[in-house]
Each structure stands twice: as structure tokens, then as C-alpha cells.
Design a protein around this motif. Sequence first.
Motif, PDB file in Angstrom:
ATOM      1  N   ARG A 181       0.831  -1.214   0.000  1.00  0.00           N
ATOM      2  CA  ARG A 181       0.000   0.000   0.000  1.00  0.00           C
ATOM      3  C   ARG A 181       0.863   1.260   0.000  1.00  0.00           C
ATOM      4  NH1 ARG A 181      -3.033  -3.344   3.214  1.00  0.00           N
ATOM      5  NH2 ARG A 181      -2.204  -2.520   5.179  1.00  0.00           N
ATOM      6  N   ALA A 182       1.926   1.269   0.796  1.00  0.00           N
ATOM      7  CA  ALA A 182       2.820   2.437   0.849  1.00  0.00           C
ATOM      8  C   ALA A 182       3.486   2.664  -0.507  1.00  0.00           C
ATOM      9  CB  ALA A 182       3.868   2.236   1.935  1.00  0.00           C
ATOM     10  N   LEU A 183       3.954   1.593  -1.138  1.00  0.00           N
ATOM     11  CA  LEU A 183       4.574   1.714  -2.463  1.00  0.00           C
ATOM     12  C   LEU A 183       3.578   2.237  -3.485  1.00  0.00           C
ATOM     13  CD1 LEU A 183       6.565  -1.637  -2.421  1.00  0.00           C
ATOM     14  CD2 LEU A 183       7.590   0.644  -2.508  1.00  0.00           C
ATOM     15  N   PHE A 184       2.343   1.768  -3.402  1.00  0.00           N
ATOM     16  CA  PHE A 184       1.291   2.212  -4.323  1.00  0.00           C
ATOM     17  C   PHE A 184       1.026   3.708  -4.159  1.00  0.00           C
ATOM     18  CE2 PHE A 184      -3.167   2.690  -5.630  1.00  0.00           C
ATOM     19  CZ  PHE A 184      -3.114   2.134  -6.892  1.00  0.00           C
ATOM     20  N   VAL A 185       0.963   4.164  -2.915  1.00  0.00           N
ATOM     21  CA  VAL A 185       0.722   5.591  -2.647  1.00  0.00           C
ATOM     22  C   VAL A 185       1.890   6.433  -3.163  1.00  0.00           C
ATOM     23  CG1 VAL A 185       0.541   7.307  -0.799  1.00  0.00           C
ATOM     24  CG2 VAL A 185      -0.845   5.236  -0.708  1.00  0.00           C
ATOM     25  N   VAL A 186       3.117   6.004  -2.885  1.00  0.00           N
ATOM     26  CA  VAL A 186       4.290   6.744  -3.357  1.00  0.00           C
ATOM     27  C   VAL A 186       4.285   6.819  -4.882  1.00  0.00           C
ATOM     28  CG1 VAL A 186       6.812   6.700  -3.531  1.00  0.00           C
ATOM     29  CG2 VAL A 186       5.703   6.260  -1.334  1.00  0.00           C
ATOM     30  N   SER A 187       3.956   5.722  -5.529  1.00  0.00           N
ATOM     31  CA  SER A 187       3.902   5.707  -6.988  1.00  0.00           C
ATOM     32  C   SER A 187       2.838   6.675  -7.506  1.00  0.00           C
ATOM     33  CB  SER A 187       3.623   4.290  -7.489  1.00  0.00           C
ATOM     34  OG  SER A 187       3.641   4.242  -8.883  1.00  0.00           O
ATOM     35  N   GLY A 188       1.678   6.669  -6.877  1.00  0.00           N
ATOM     36  CA  GLY A 188       0.599   7.580  -7.287  1.00  0.00           C
ATOM     37  C   GLY A 188       0.969   9.037  -7.102  1.00  0.00           C
ATOM     38  N   VAL A 189       1.588   9.347  -5.971  1.00  0.00           N
ATOM     39  CA  VAL A 189       2.024  10.727  -5.718  1.00  0.00           C
ATOM     40  C   VAL A 189       3.085  11.134  -6.736  1.00  0.00           C
ATOM     41  CG1 VAL A 189       3.280  12.194  -4.076  1.00  0.00           C
ATOM     42  CG2 VAL A 189       1.425  10.726  -3.260  1.00  0.00           C
ATOM     43  N   ALA A 190       4.006  10.225  -7.030  1.00  0.00           N
ATOM     44  CA  ALA A 190       5.087  10.534  -7.974  1.00  0.00           C
ATOM     45  C   ALA A 190       4.547  10.817  -9.368  1.00  0.00           C
ATOM     46  CB  ALA A 190       6.103   9.398  -8.008  1.00  0.00           C
ATOM     47  N   ILE A 191       3.598  10.008  -9.857  1.00  0.00           N
ATOM     48  CA  ILE A 191       3.078  10.249 -11.214  1.00  0.00           C
ATOM     49  C   ILE A 191       2.247  11.531 -11.252  1.00  0.00           C
ATOM     50  CG2 ILE A 191       0.949   8.877 -11.094  1.00  0.00           C
ATOM     51  CD1 ILE A 191       3.352   9.047 -14.087  1.00  0.00           C
ATOM     52  N   LEU A 235       4.648  31.962 -20.692  1.00  0.00           N
ATOM     53  CA  LEU A 235       5.347  33.062 -20.030  1.00  0.00           C
ATOM     54  C   LEU A 235       6.737  33.320 -20.600  1.00  0.00           C
ATOM     55  CD1 LEU A 235       4.367  32.374 -16.310  1.00  0.00           C
ATOM     56  CD2 LEU A 235       3.218  33.826 -17.986  1.00  0.00           C
ATOM     57  N   ASN A 236       7.196  32.462 -21.517  1.00  0.00           N
ATOM     58  CA  ASN A 236       8.554  32.586 -22.087  1.00  0.00           C
ATOM     59  C   ASN A 236       9.633  32.635 -21.008  1.00  0.00           C
ATOM     60  OD1 ASN A 236       8.364  32.345 -24.805  1.00  0.00           O
ATOM     61  ND2 ASN A 236       8.226  34.547 -25.218  1.00  0.00           N
ATOM     62  N   SER A 237       9.439  31.871 -19.950  1.00  0.00           N
ATOM     63  CA  SER A 237      10.388  31.850 -18.841  1.00  0.00           C
ATOM     64  C   SER A 237      10.559  30.417 -18.351  1.00  0.00           C
ATOM     65  CB  SER A 237       9.872  32.754 -17.710  1.00  0.00           C
ATOM     66  OG  SER A 237      10.750  32.723 -16.625  1.00  0.00           O
ATOM     67  N   PRO A 238      11.317  29.596 -19.086  1.00  0.00           N
ATOM     68  CA  PRO A 238      11.448  28.190 -18.709  1.00  0.00           C
ATOM     69  C   PRO A 238      12.143  28.021 -17.358  1.00  0.00           C
ATOM     70  CG  PRO A 238      12.982  28.734 -20.459  1.00  0.00           C
ATOM     71  CD  PRO A 238      12.122  29.940 -20.249  1.00  0.00           C
ATOM     72  N   THR A 239      11.800  26.940 -16.689  1.00  0.00           N
ATOM     73  CA  THR A 239      12.408  26.646 -15.394  1.00  0.00           C
ATOM     74  C   THR A 239      13.672  25.817 -15.603  1.00  0.00           C
ATOM     75  OG1 THR A 239      11.132  24.619 -15.177  1.00  0.00           O
ATOM     76  CG2 THR A 239      10.153  26.613 -14.258  1.00  0.00           C
ATOM     77  N   VAL A 240      14.612  25.925 -14.659  1.00  0.00           N
ATOM     78  CA  VAL A 240      15.857  25.157 -14.762  1.00  0.00           C
ATOM     79  C   VAL A 240      15.737  23.809 -14.051  1.00  0.00           C
ATOM     80  CG1 VAL A 240      17.326  27.176 -14.961  1.00  0.00           C
ATOM     81  CG2 VAL A 240      16.859  26.227 -12.702  1.00  0.00           C
ATOM     82  N   TRP A 241      14.705  23.637 -13.250  1.00  0.00           N
ATOM     83  CA  TRP A 241      14.603  22.461 -12.396  1.00  0.00           C
ATOM     84  C   TRP A 241      13.543  21.460 -12.814  1.00  0.00           C
ATOM     85  CZ3 TRP A 241       9.791  21.806 -10.425  1.00  0.00           C
ATOM     86  CH2 TRP A 241       8.950  22.939 -10.426  1.00  0.00           C
ATOM     87  N   SER A 242      12.591  21.869 -13.646  1.00  0.00           N
ATOM     88  CA  SER A 242      11.418  21.030 -13.888  1.00  0.00           C
ATOM     89  C   SER A 242      11.731  19.707 -14.584  1.00  0.00           C
ATOM     90  CB  SER A 242      10.363  21.807 -14.680  1.00  0.00           C
ATOM     91  OG  SER A 242      10.905  22.276 -15.886  1.00  0.00           O
ATOM     92  N   GLU A 243      12.643  19.715 -15.546  1.00  0.00           N
ATOM     93  CA  GLU A 243      12.958  18.470 -16.258  1.00  0.00           C
ATOM     94  C   GLU A 243      13.618  17.460 -15.320  1.00  0.00           C
ATOM     95  OE1 GLU A 243      15.567  16.886 -20.034  1.00  0.00           O
ATOM     96  OE2 GLU A 243      15.031  18.999 -19.949  1.00  0.00           O
ATOM     97  N   GLU A 244      14.568  17.934 -14.507  1.00  0.00           N
ATOM     98  CA  GLU A 244      15.216  17.035 -13.551  1.00  0.00           C
ATOM     99  C   GLU A 244      14.230  16.516 -12.516  1.00  0.00           C
ATOM    100  OE1 GLU A 244      19.908  18.270 -13.275  1.00  0.00           O
ATOM    101  OE2 GLU A 244      18.515  19.109 -11.814  1.00  0.00           O
ATOM    102  N   PHE A 245      13.350  17.387 -12.046  1.00  0.00           N
ATOM    103  CA  PHE A 245      12.375  16.961 -11.045  1.00  0.00           C
ATOM    104  C   PHE A 245      11.407  15.937 -11.637  1.00  0.00           C
ATOM    105  CE2 PHE A 245       8.457  17.097  -8.651  1.00  0.00           C
ATOM    106  CZ  PHE A 245       8.918  16.991  -7.347  1.00  0.00           C
ATOM    107  N   ALA A 246      10.960  16.170 -12.870  1.00  0.00           N
ATOM    108  CA  ALA A 246      10.050  15.224 -13.519  1.00  0.00           C
ATOM    109  C   ALA A 246      10.726  13.864 -13.716  1.00  0.00           C
ATOM    110  CB  ALA A 246       9.568  15.784 -14.859  1.00  0.00           C
ATOM    111  N   THR A 247      12.002  13.883 -14.087  1.00  0.00           N
ATOM    112  CA  THR A 247      12.749  12.629 -14.243  1.00  0.00           C
ATOM    113  C   THR A 247      12.873  11.910 -12.907  1.00  0.00           C
ATOM    114  OG1 THR A 247      13.993  13.576 -16.081  1.00  0.00           O
ATOM    115  CG2 THR A 247      14.924  11.625 -15.028  1.00  0.00           C
ATOM    116  N   LEU A 248      13.203  12.654 -11.874  1.00  0.00           N
ATOM    117  CA  LEU A 248      13.320  12.092 -10.524  1.00  0.00           C
ATOM    118  C   LEU A 248      12.003  11.457 -10.086  1.00  0.00           C
ATOM    119  CD1 LEU A 248      14.830  11.843  -7.737  1.00  0.00           C
ATOM    120  CD2 LEU A 248      13.931  14.116  -7.235  1.00  0.00           C
ATOM    121  N   ALA A 249      10.907  12.184 -10.245  1.00  0.00           N
ATOM    122  CA  ALA A 249       9.597  11.669  -9.836  1.00  0.00           C
ATOM    123  C   ALA A 249       9.181  10.475 -10.686  1.00  0.00           C
ATOM    124  CB  ALA A 249       8.545  12.774  -9.922  1.00  0.00           C
TER     125      ALA A 249
END
Length: 194
Positions: free
Chosen positions: A16-26, A43-57
Motif C-alpha cells: 500500500r505504501a509503495l502504491f501511494v508513493v507511486s501515485g504521488v510521484a506520477i 510566459l517565455n520563462s522556462p524553469t531550470v529544475w522542472s525536467e530534472e524533477f520530472a525525471t526524478l519523480a
Amino acid sequence: MSAARAVRGVLSGAERALFVVSGVAITLVSAVLVLQVFMRYVLNSPTVWSEEFATLAFVWCVMTAIPVAVRRSEHIAVTLLLDRLRGKVRRAFVALGYTLSAGLFGLVAVYAAMMLPTGARQLMTGLTIATGTDITLLAMYVVVPIGMGFSCVYAVEKLVEALRGDFDTPDDAVEANIAEAEQLVAPTSQDKDV
């Protein structure tokens, strides 16, 4: 309470914990990617962190979902030969499959754990810049031995069930889904009057 029942309870809680973590991550992957597109193209203002964070999640989502699918027998399987087997021969093939799976998951878990020191030395640049603190690849690497370790444990659990002769077949899952679908679309007495 028997030891086997206690172990099943712990494994169910972990599932159940793994399922919740997976759901939160997606959910986080989806939200961050929508934000990234909005920031970049509206906004023509890309973020520097979003791609890495999405990959991590995404890595967290996948590595926590794999053991859940192992425990629920929901991974894709080619059962052309297995569907034709019965009795002890079928049990032996199912047991062999779970033995090989447990061995592979265990091997990946061990080698992934050996990679943790390497991940601790490498920075995730975008997240480090955005947060102002050092965030290393360890944040991503750590979930691999966790996910593969639980996958190994669940494959061993399925192996024990198979050796007892109690294992899921693809037909069981299909029939259960068909029965559930038929109940959802079955006409009621009110529908018949119309």
C-alpha cells in the motif's frame, strides 16, 4: 496471530505504501510537466529544475510500481505454453518463472545499492540551483534498490504460493474483470421497463 499472517500483513502494508508513493510521484510528474510547458510557451520563462524533477519523480513512480505489479501479478506475460500445461508441470514452470524473477530482482537490487556512492557524488544541477542546496543523484538512485528489493521479496512470496499450488493465472484475472464489467452494465429492473 501466526507468523505467516504477520508477514503477509507487513508485505500488504508495504505494498500500500509503495502504491501511494507511486501515485504521488506520477501526479507530481504530470503537474511539473504542465507547469514546465506553461512557463516555457506562455510566459517565455522556462524553469531550470522542472525536467530534472520530472525525471526524478518518474523514476520513483516506476520503481515503486514494479513491486506492486509483481505482487498483484499484473505484469505483461506471454503464456502461450503455460496455458496448455496443467498440474505439477504447470506449477513447476510457474515456480521456475518466479525463481528467475526473484533472482533477477535481487541481482539488480544488489548492484543498484553498489551504485549509491556514485550517485552521492553527482549533483542534479537544476534542482541544486533552484533550491540552493546540494541535491545529488542519490535522491534518484536510492529508490532502485528499494523497488527491486521489494520486487524480489514479492516474487519469493509468489514462488511460495506457486509451490503450494495457489497461483494466479491470466484466465483468472480476465474472468474476474469480465464478471466485474458485466455487473456494471447489467440492466436493472428499471432499465427493463423503459
